[in-house]
Scaffold this motif. Structure first.
Motif, PDB file in Angstrom:
ATOM      1  N   TYR A 130      -3.935  11.336   5.884  1.00 30.41           N
ATOM      2  CA  TYR A 130      -4.052  10.624   4.682  1.00 30.41           C
ATOM      3  C   TYR A 130      -3.954   9.413   4.727  1.00 30.41           C
ATOM      4  CZ  TYR A 130      -4.793  10.246  -0.364  1.00 30.41           C
ATOM      5  OH  TYR A 130      -5.264   9.717  -1.547  1.00 30.41           O
ATOM      6  N   LEU A 131      -4.970   8.583   4.176  1.00 28.38           N
ATOM      7  CA  LEU A 131      -4.930   6.956   4.044  1.00 28.38           C
ATOM      8  C   LEU A 131      -4.826   6.667   2.699  1.00 28.38           C
ATOM      9  CD1 LEU A 131      -5.593   4.474   5.660  1.00 28.38           C
ATOM     10  CD2 LEU A 131      -7.871   4.706   5.142  1.00 28.38           C
ATOM     11  N   THR A 132      -3.754   5.822   2.467  1.00 31.01           N
ATOM     12  CA  THR A 132      -3.785   5.044   1.326  1.00 31.01           C
ATOM     13  C   THR A 132      -3.655   3.616   1.298  1.00 31.01           C
ATOM     14  OG1 THR A 132      -1.815   6.910   0.853  1.00 31.01           O
ATOM     15  CG2 THR A 132      -1.740   4.857  -0.617  1.00 31.01           C
ATOM     16  N   ASP A 133      -4.665   3.336   0.360  1.00 32.15           N
ATOM     17  CA  ASP A 133      -5.397   1.944   0.443  1.00 32.15           C
ATOM     18  C   ASP A 133      -4.553   1.160  -0.671  1.00 32.15           C
ATOM     19  OD1 ASP A 133      -6.419  -0.736   0.489  1.00 32.15           O
ATOM     20  OD2 ASP A 133      -8.429   0.361   0.652  1.00 32.15           O
ATOM     21  N   PHE A 134      -3.704  -0.041  -0.255  1.00 36.46           N
ATOM     22  CA  PHE A 134      -3.027  -0.849  -1.401  1.00 36.46           C
ATOM     23  C   PHE A 134      -3.644  -2.206  -1.422  1.00 36.46           C
ATOM     24  CE2 PHE A 134       0.312   2.131   0.398  1.00 36.46           C
ATOM     25  CZ  PHE A 134       0.445   2.658  -0.711  1.00 36.46           C
ATOM     26  N   GLY A 135      -4.953  -2.219  -1.132  1.00 34.31           N
ATOM     27  CA  GLY A 135      -5.517  -3.614  -1.260  1.00 34.31           C
ATOM     28  C   GLY A 135      -4.882  -4.648  -0.613  1.00 34.31           C
ATOM     29  N   ASP A 136      -4.764  -5.843  -1.036  1.00 27.75           N
ATOM     30  CA  ASP A 136      -4.242  -6.800  -0.652  1.00 27.75           C
ATOM     31  C   ASP A 136      -2.748  -6.624   0.137  1.00 27.75           C
ATOM     32  OD1 ASP A 136      -6.197  -8.387  -1.495  1.00 27.75           O
ATOM     33  OD2 ASP A 136      -5.385  -9.262  -3.272  1.00 27.75           O
ATOM     34  N   LEU A 137      -2.172  -5.481  -0.263  1.00 29.79           N
ATOM     35  CA  LEU A 137      -0.709  -5.102   0.380  1.00 29.79           C
ATOM     36  C   LEU A 137      -1.257  -4.281   1.652  1.00 29.79           C
ATOM     37  CD1 LEU A 137       1.447  -4.428  -2.635  1.00 29.79           C
ATOM     38  CD2 LEU A 137       1.164  -6.622  -1.404  1.00 29.79           C
ATOM     39  N   GLY A 138      -2.127  -4.335   2.096  1.00 35.43           N
ATOM     40  CA  GLY A 138      -2.601  -3.456   3.401  1.00 35.43           C
ATOM     41  C   GLY A 138      -2.636  -1.983   2.922  1.00 35.43           C
TER      42      GLY A 138
END
Length: 269
Positions: free
Chosen positions: A197-205
């Motif tokens: 599972y991929l979690t995208d935190f935007g500017d935090l990677g």
């Protein structure tokens, strides 16, 4: 010391086709010839069918082999103490033939697997596979077979040691040999699970989470009989057989998190 060699010739083919929409089939075959033990042929058929863009099923049937190494065929060593001499006897030697031991042949396997591939969410993928591996003629080491000084003895063992060229001190009270043989067949069955599972935190990677688990069980399906000349001893000790079935854990589970941001990455497992 010894000098041993062999030649190996091989040819193989691989054919991948898509006979109907969403079905992929791969067929492969291999032929090999070894100058020391002869021929081996293996093959594989694998298929995958995409039921929907999110769900697919797959399966494989294959055969395999492992040729004995030249070391397994011919390696020899003599372990001595003031009162004993234990010889690692080459199974492909004339001395081993005196004990009723045949030269090594390839290990052979038949493998089945079936599984599911799923992408139920955009960032989630899951695979689940069950498998069965039948491994025949496994090359394993025997326990010590005694010619003298053991709980039970076979005088032919001492004869084989002498035939191998070892000169025994007359004060030695215990003699024995150990060999590699095509002795045991096993069946390994298990299940593999992988969840990503991929979690995208935007500017935090982003963090790529992976959960992987495996369960398998190995049992002995066949053991070759002990040659009559060595009775009442047995070729395989309980230690030798337990190494095949109990040396590795049956369950393995791992959870990892891989965080990435630009040129940086950190992995926690």
């Amino acid at each position: 010391a010894g000098a041993h060699s062999r030649k190996n010739y091989a040819a193989y083919f691989d054919l991948a086709v898509s006979p109907i929409t969403d079905l992929q089939v791969d067929v492969a075959g291999r032929f090999e010839h070894y100058t020391d033990f002869g021929d081996a042929q293996v093959g594989k058929v694998t298929a995958r069918y995409d039921i929907t863009p999110q769900w697919a099923v797959r399966g494989t049937i294959s055969t395999g082999f492992r040729a004995p190494t030249i070391q397994e065929e011919f390696y020899s060593a003599t372990n001595v103490s003031p009162t004993s001499a234990i010889v690692q006897l080459p199974p492909n030697s004339a001395a081993a033939g005196l004990l009723g031991i045949r030269p090594l042949q390839p290990e052979a396997s038949t493998n089945y697997s079936a599984g599911i591939v799923a992408h139920p969410l955009d960032n989630l993928s899951v695979t689940l596979d069950a498998y069965s591996i039948s491994l025949r003629n496994r090359i394993v080491g025997t326990g010590t077979l005694f010619g003298s000084g053991g709980a039970s003895n076979a005088p032919i063992v001492t004869t084989a040691i002498l035939a191998h060229g070892n000169a025994l001190d007359p004060t030695v009270t215990q003699t024995g040999v150990a060999l590699f043989v095509n002795g045991i067949s096993t069946l390994t069955q298990g299940i593999d699970l992988s969840v990503n599972y991929l979690t995208d935190f935007g500017d935090l990677g982003s963090i790529n989470w992976t959960l992987a688990g495996n369960y398998n069980d190995t049992s002995i399906s066949k053991m070759i009989p002990t040659p009559a000349l060595l009775a009442p001893q047995t070729l395989f000790s309980r230690t030798a057989t337990s190494l095949l079935t109990r040396a590795n854990p049956k369950e393995k589970i791992g959870l990892s998190a891989l965080w990435t941001l630009d040129e940086w990455s950190v992995n926690l497992r």
